[in-house]
Write an enzyme that holds these catalytic residues in place. Structure first.
Site, PDB file in Angstrom:
ATOM      1  N   ASP A 106     -36.119   4.119   7.920  1.00 23.48           N
ATOM      2  CA  ASP A 106     -36.221   5.680   8.062  1.00 23.48           C
ATOM      3  C   ASP A 106     -37.745   5.859   7.415  1.00 23.48           C
ATOM      4  O   ASP A 106     -37.850   5.715   6.343  1.00 23.48           O
ATOM      5  CB  ASP A 106     -35.071   6.000   7.054  1.00 23.48           C
ATOM      6  CG  ASP A 106     -35.077   7.614   7.070  1.00 23.48           C
ATOM      7  OD1 ASP A 106     -35.988   8.099   7.743  1.00 23.48           O
ATOM      8  OD2 ASP A 106     -34.418   8.412   6.724  1.00 23.48           O
ATOM      9  N   HIS A 107     -38.434   6.392   8.483  1.00 27.19           N
ATOM     10  CA  HIS A 107     -40.038   6.709   8.032  1.00 27.19           C
ATOM     11  C   HIS A 107     -40.199   7.619   7.236  1.00 27.19           C
ATOM     12  O   HIS A 107     -41.086   7.937   6.640  1.00 27.19           O
ATOM     13  CB  HIS A 107     -40.678   6.741   9.411  1.00 27.19           C
ATOM     14  CG  HIS A 107     -42.232   6.252   9.335  1.00 27.19           C
ATOM     15  ND1 HIS A 107     -42.651   6.349   8.108  1.00 27.19           N
ATOM     16  CD2 HIS A 107     -42.880   5.568  10.329  1.00 27.19           C
ATOM     17  CE1 HIS A 107     -44.155   5.803   8.287  1.00 27.19           C
ATOM     18  NE2 HIS A 107     -44.101   5.206   9.737  1.00 27.19           N
ATOM     19  N   ARG A 108     -39.234   8.352   6.717  1.00 19.51           N
ATOM     20  CA  ARG A 108     -39.310   9.642   5.847  1.00 19.51           C
ATOM     21  C   ARG A 108     -39.208   9.040   4.557  1.00 19.51           C
ATOM     22  O   ARG A 108     -39.733   9.350   3.589  1.00 19.51           O
ATOM     23  CB  ARG A 108     -38.106  10.569   5.946  1.00 19.51           C
ATOM     24  CG  ARG A 108     -38.016  11.089   7.312  1.00 19.51           C
ATOM     25  CD  ARG A 108     -36.540  12.051   7.293  1.00 19.51           C
ATOM     26  NE  ARG A 108     -35.451  11.096   6.979  1.00 19.51           N
ATOM     27  CZ  ARG A 108     -34.210  11.702   6.703  1.00 19.51           C
ATOM     28  NH1 ARG A 108     -33.836  12.984   6.547  1.00 19.51           N
ATOM     29  NH2 ARG A 108     -32.992  10.675   6.537  1.00 19.51           N
ATOM     30  N   ALA A 164     -35.973   9.567  10.933  1.00 19.67           N
ATOM     31  CA  ALA A 164     -37.452   9.287  11.729  1.00 19.67           C
ATOM     32  C   ALA A 164     -37.295   7.774  11.519  1.00 19.67           C
ATOM     33  O   ALA A 164     -37.755   7.031  10.882  1.00 19.67           O
ATOM     34  CB  ALA A 164     -38.590   9.650  10.972  1.00 19.67           C
TER      35      ALA A 164
END
Length: 435
Positions: free
Chosen positions: A408-410, A238
């Protein structure tokens, strides 16, 4: 006793390699440690040494073949020895006995032939024939094949070379590169010898008024792996992005001071030093997402993206947070030189925890980089440009650089990612704190 030669693993993420060139022919002698073949991975082209001593009994995979790691690519043993038990599934014992070479080099196997579209028709050319044609500056399309279905073999190239029109070495090289037939050219040199200028005139005449078409570049080797990994990166992560402008006045001043004192560092070295420091303060940016959870690295290994001829490679500065700016400068200079000269070892480009990609030297203002898995972020660096800005209600000219953080938005939320980028900005605007 016959032994298998397997496709070696060069780097943690390597899954397959492309055989570029065999340096020993079937039937030739080889010693353990001798150079045996050249291979290309997603990272580099490297020469591989033999792991056995004896006769090269069989080449299982030829030049141009893409082979998974640990798969058998050749057999080495004693001349006439039965090596059928070492062949991959699908190869018969009778075939192994029939193909066991005598002391003389084996004939060119038709299985090594490469399909080639030339003169409007599909032809087949063995790798050795293509190699000989390149060495002698011969356009392979001009060579008639004597093998099955017109297969062009090495002997055909040698025979053609003996009867080919006389030309200078440069003229032959240009003709081969441009696909020009020497038979169609009247030489202007002594005794009708074809000169480079004759080839250039032929190319110019052919180009004028000709319809422009298309050409296909096969997606192989490094380019193929880069394409696959970048697509997977965008698909599996993400990815989000933040940007900030940085006033590089102090960074420029510090670099000039160091330069005056004989210390050579680049702006990229200063950026890497600041990034390494910020990563120790924001450990989630120095982590990776796995199936079991988020792995936070206690070490800081900063990758520096380097453009090479066939793609992109990321040498890694290990323990960058423990280095001085001068040490980072020396390490980055050595890694960049090794990358451009194709001398990187697997240890040089593995183990990264975060990457810096700088395109400022190409006059790029700003850009968004794609994360290099399994890392959680990458910093894209644009050029330093003199820009009018407002300082204390006055318009002044300052060296401004744009940073773009992809994360990485995760793993990392937007606010901590922004704080991390802001911290890099603070350190770049006051780099003396790190010195």
């Amino acid at each position: 006793m016959a032994q298998k030669i397997i496709m070696p693993k060069q780097g943690l993420q390597m899954t397959e390699g492309t055989i570029i060139k065999w340096l020993v022919e079937e039937g030739g002698q080889v010693k353990e440690g001798d150079q045996l073949f050249e291979m290309e991975t997603d990272k580099l082209t490297i020469t591989i040494d033999s792991t056995a001593t004896g006769t090269l009994l069989k080449i299982v995979h030829g030049e141009g073949d893409v082979v998974p790691i640990a798969e058998t690519i050749a057999i080495v043993g004693e001349t006439g020895e039965d090596f059928s038990d070492l062949l991959p599934a699908g190869e018969s014992k009778e075939e192994a006995k029939d193909e066991a070479p005598a002391a003389a080099p084996a004939r060119e196997p038709e299985a090594l032939a490469i399909a080639h579209q030339g003169g409007g028709e599909r032809r087949f050319v063995t790798p050795r024939a293509r190699m000989r044609a390149g060495e002698k500056g011969i356009n392979i399309d001009d060579v008639p094949g004597s093998g099955p279905e017109g297969l062009v073999i090495e002997k055909d190239v040698l025979n053609y070379a003996a009867s080919a029109p006389k030309a200078t070495p440069l003229a032959k090289k240009i003709a081969a590169q441009e696909g020009v037939s020497l038979a169609d050219i009247q030489g202007t040199g002594s005794h009708g010898k074809i000169q480079a200028a004759d080839i250039a005139a032929k190319i110019a005449a052919r180009t004028r008024g000709a319809a422009r078409g298309e050409r296909l570049i096969p997606l192989t080797g490094m380019r193929k792996i880069v394409a696959e990994r970048m697509k997977a990166s965008l698909t599996d992560m993400a990815q989000a992005n933040h940007r900030m402008n940085v006033d590089m006045t102090e960074a420029v001043r510090i670099r000039e001071q160091l330069k005056a004192s004989g210390v050579k560092v680049s702006y990229n070295d200063i950026i890497i030093r600041c990034v390494a420091k910020a990563l120790t303060e924001f450990p989630m940016m120095n982590s990776s997402m796995t199936d079991d959870g988020i792995v936070v690295k206690e070490y800081v290994n900063v990758g520096m993206a380097v453009a090479v001829e066939n793609g992109l490679i990321v040498p890694v500065i290990k323990d960058a947070d423990l280095m001085t700016l001068q040490e980072i400068g020396a390490c980055s200079g050595e890694l960049a030189a090794k990358a451009k000269e194709n001398r990187l070892s697997p240890d040089d480009y593995t183990g990264g925890t975060f990457t810096v990609s700088n395109l400022g030297m190409f006059d790029v203002d700003s850009f968004t980089a794609v994360i290099n898995p399994p890392e959680a972020g990458i910093l894209a660096v644009g050029k330093i440009d003199k820009t009018p800005v407002v300082v204390n209600d006055e318009i002044v000219i300052r060296p401004i650089m744009t940073l773009s953080l992809t994360y990485d938005h995760r793993v990392v939320d937007g606010a901590p990612a922004a704080q991390f980028l802001k911290r890099i900005k603070e350190l770049l605007q006051a780099p003396a704190l790190l010195l």
